[in-house]
Design a protein around this motif. Structure first.
Motif, PDB file in Angstrom:
ATOM      1  N   TYR A   1       0.838  -1.201   0.000  1.00  0.00           N
ATOM      2  CA  TYR A   1       0.000   0.000   0.000  1.00  0.00           C
ATOM      3  C   TYR A   1       0.874   1.253   0.000  1.00  0.00           C
ATOM      4  O   TYR A   1       0.548   2.256  -0.642  1.00  0.00           O
ATOM      5  CB  TYR A   1      -0.895  -0.040   1.238  1.00  0.00           C
ATOM      6  CG  TYR A   1      -2.038   0.951   1.265  1.00  0.00           C
ATOM      7  CD1 TYR A   1      -3.024   0.942   0.290  1.00  0.00           C
ATOM      8  CD2 TYR A   1      -2.145   1.884   2.305  1.00  0.00           C
ATOM      9  CE1 TYR A   1      -4.090   1.835   0.340  1.00  0.00           C
ATOM     10  CE2 TYR A   1      -3.201   2.772   2.365  1.00  0.00           C
ATOM     11  CZ  TYR A   1      -4.171   2.748   1.382  1.00  0.00           C
ATOM     12  OH  TYR A   1      -5.218   3.632   1.432  1.00  0.00           O
TER      13      TYR A   1
ATOM     14  N   THR B   1       3.684   1.719  -1.436  1.00  0.00           N
ATOM     15  CA  THR B   1       4.206   2.035  -2.773  1.00  0.00           C
ATOM     16  C   THR B   1       3.158   2.784  -3.602  1.00  0.00           C
ATOM     17  O   THR B   1       3.501   3.667  -4.392  1.00  0.00           O
ATOM     18  CB  THR B   1       4.651   0.769  -3.528  1.00  0.00           C
ATOM     19  OG1 THR B   1       3.537  -0.116  -3.692  1.00  0.00           O
ATOM     20  CG2 THR B   1       5.756   0.038  -2.778  1.00  0.00           C
ATOM     21  N   ILE B   2       1.891   2.441  -3.406  1.00  0.00           N
ATOM     22  CA  ILE B   2       0.816   3.149  -4.115  1.00  0.00           C
ATOM     23  C   ILE B   2       0.702   4.581  -3.585  1.00  0.00           C
ATOM     24  O   ILE B   2       0.547   5.531  -4.353  1.00  0.00           O
ATOM     25  CB  ILE B   2      -0.525   2.394  -3.973  1.00  0.00           C
ATOM     26  CG1 ILE B   2      -0.397   0.971  -4.540  1.00  0.00           C
ATOM     27  CG2 ILE B   2      -1.647   3.154  -4.685  1.00  0.00           C
ATOM     28  CD1 ILE B   2      -1.610   0.106  -4.310  1.00  0.00           C
TER      29      ILE B   2
ATOM     30  N   ALA C   1      -5.759   1.623 -10.140  1.00  0.00           N
ATOM     31  CA  ALA C   1      -4.961   2.829  -9.963  1.00  0.00           C
ATOM     32  C   ALA C   1      -4.983   3.713 -11.200  1.00  0.00           C
ATOM     33  O   ALA C   1      -4.752   4.924 -11.102  1.00  0.00           O
ATOM     34  CB  ALA C   1      -3.522   2.454  -9.607  1.00  0.00           C
TER      35      ALA C   1
ATOM     36  N   PHE D   1       5.790  -4.407  -8.287  1.00  0.00           N
ATOM     37  CA  PHE D   1       4.664  -3.493  -8.408  1.00  0.00           C
ATOM     38  C   PHE D   1       3.660  -3.947  -9.461  1.00  0.00           C
ATOM     39  O   PHE D   1       2.448  -3.850  -9.258  1.00  0.00           O
ATOM     40  CB  PHE D   1       5.152  -2.079  -8.741  1.00  0.00           C
ATOM     41  CG  PHE D   1       4.057  -1.053  -8.653  1.00  0.00           C
ATOM     42  CD1 PHE D   1       3.757  -0.446  -7.446  1.00  0.00           C
ATOM     43  CD2 PHE D   1       3.299  -0.705  -9.762  1.00  0.00           C
ATOM     44  CE1 PHE D   1       2.732   0.484  -7.343  1.00  0.00           C
ATOM     45  CE2 PHE D   1       2.277   0.225  -9.678  1.00  0.00           C
ATOM     46  CZ  PHE D   1       1.996   0.820  -8.464  1.00  0.00           C
TER      47      PHE D   1
END
Length: 508
Positions: A102, A104-105, A302, A385
């Motif tokens: 999470y 990294t997002i 995303a 990712f």
């Protein structure tokens, strides 16, 4: 003499923290596309039913039981019986794993914030074609084992900002850390999202998107999968069964109104779902109208936030400075949504650890932040990712969280006693919950979650069988990174479970 347990400084601070924990980046795209795929306006009926029959009762249960035991998940389950403590440790393994990917997002939001400021001052011009920047950030790769593809220096660098933010806020405790931050973050997040919603509905073509979202398809209302999807949306979006709300409940004052607080938390989160739905589909309607693309062109994840919205911002005004400032505010909004959820995840594990071990808050928060960053570094690889993140997210969400929710509702209802929970929740509440609460948590919620667990498991097994025959690398990715992650969670839960408690009386 036992150390006095910290409590929330104010009801407002607690509400902001709890709402901030429930609201996250996933709200922005998960709810809109769940509604879009599951009958549009017709999805709102099962969604509202799920709020009243699952979301609110479980929230009341977790707040009440957390306050009763004055501890996190591990202490809460241990007091049901020593053998159940292990379930509490498995619960708090979930937020640790989720935080790793999470973060990294969230870091992409930070990157886009910086690039938006650079855009405002004419250093870069990227908003009309954000796909290039996303490609630069997340790279590519051929599969989950393609580590030779490399690591994203952007993700790796900016994820440090996220973990430093987690560390600074949570190490300062409940009233001086999480509560202070939430009093700023949560209202700001709501105000900004309402402003973006108002702006989005004014865009040419917004009505196209709103029609896609809200036009009801009542032929789907009798499909059981629609109801399961609605319950899953409510269950996962409210951050239940992962130790967060039990931990937050453990810091409630003895005479605080739990029933009202539960309604406010759940309905605030639901309001954000709907605001996000209007904002997303109004923006997509505008893009469909001006670019001639369809509603699936930007994906359902995303891509909505990190591809569609920069394009929309760039077409709101031709003033480059204003484009950059509006973009900065939007991605700052996403950063706040992500960080408010992230700190609640870190607190869930911190509370559980402080209950059992003689360790200072600053030390455990620092240690977990370092380990969490190392885990995030794995997800910052291009393989991590683009491939591993989705695998881990799906397995933890579909198998672990749903199973923990089922187990929690059954154990607390039958071992501790759901009638005791109801009476304790009612004691200081302005309005009382009736015996329907008992029925919901003893029968309806376990039934729905049981169906969800079984259907997820069956579909997962079918997918594995298909992959084994058609795509061996993808099959191994599911085994190693999906089921392997679940195995690691079980192993570490068992290790913590077998450690001795800090006091001889074991907090009984």
């Amino acid at each position: 003499m036992a150390e006095q347990r910290e409590v929330w400084g104010s009801r407002r601070g607690f509400i902001f923290a709890a709402v901030g924990a429930a609201i996250g980046l996933g709200n922005l795209w998960r709810f809109p596309f769940q509604a879009y795929r599951n009958g549009g306006g017709a999805f709102f009926l099962p969604y509202i039913v799920a709020l009243f029959t699952c979301g609110i009762p479980l929230m009341i249960l977790e707040y009440t039981y957390g306050r009763k035991v004055r501890g996190g998940s591990t202490k809460a389950f241990k007091l049901l019986g020593k053998k159940y403590e292990w379930i509490g440790w498995l619960q708090v393994m979930v937020p640790i794993i989720v935080m790793m990917f999470y973060s990294t997002i969230i870091s992409i939001s930070v990157i886009f914030m910086v690039w938006s400021l650079a855009h405002a001052f004419g250093i870069v011009n990227w908003m009309s074609d954000p796909g290039k920047l996303m490609g630069l950030i997340v790279g590519g790769g051929t599969g989950p084992f393609d580590f030779a593809a490399g690591i994203s220096k952007y993700l790796l660098g900016f994820v440090i900002v996220v973990w430093v933010g987690n560390w600074i806020i949570v190490k300062n405790g409940i009233s001086q850390g999480i509560e202070k931050a939430s009093k700023i973050f949560t209202p700001l997040l709501m105000v900004m999202m309402i402003a973006f919603m108002i702006n989005s509905v004014r865009l040419p073509g917004a009505i196209l998107g709103l029609n896609e979202l809200f036009t009801p398809d009542f032929t789907k209302i009798l499909n059981p999968n629609i109801w399961v999807a609605a319950y899953a949306q409510v269950f996962f979006s409210t951050t239940l069964a992962v130790g967060v709300m039990i931990a937050y409940g453990s810091y409630l004052g003895d005479d605080w109104d739990i029933v009202n607080n539960s309604f406010i938390t759940v309905f605030s989160n639901a309001s954000f779902d709907i605001i996000a739905g209007i904002t997303v589909f109004s923006t997509l309607g505008y893009l469909v109208n001006t670019m001639g693309v369809d509603f699936n062109s930007f994906g359902s994840g995303a891509g909505v936030a990190f591809i569609a919205f920069p394009i929309a911002v760039s077409t709101i005004t031709t003033n480059v400075f204003l484009q950059g400032i509006i973009g900065f505010l939007f991605f700052f909004c996403l950063f706040i949504a992500g960080l408010s959820s992230s700190i609640s995840m870190l607190e869930a594990f911190t509370t559980a650890t402080l209950d059992k071990f003689n360790i200072k808050r600053e030390k455990i928060v620092g240690l977990v932040s370092i380990i969490g960053f190392l885990g995030s570094a794995c997800f910052a690889t291009y393989a991590g990712f683009n491939f591993i993140l989705d695998i881990v997210d799906a397995h933890v969400g579909q198998y672990v969280i749903a199973t923990l929710g089922l187990t929690e509702s059954i154990l607390i209802s039958y071992v501790y006693g759901i009638e005791k929970i109801r009476l304790e929740a009612n004691e200081y509440s302005d309005f009382k919950i009736g015996r329907i609460f008992n029925f919901l948590l003893k029968y309806l919620t376990p039934g729905v979650l049981g169906i969800t667990v079984i259907s997820n498991l069956v579909s997962g097994i079918k997918k594995l069988i298909d992959l084994n025959g058609t795509d061996k690398p993808a099959f191994m990715g599911q085994i190693v990174f999906g089921w392997g992650t679940i195995l690691l969670m079980i192993i570490f839960a068992t290790i913590f479970y077998n450690k001795k408690w800090k006091k001889s009386e074991e907090e009984d």
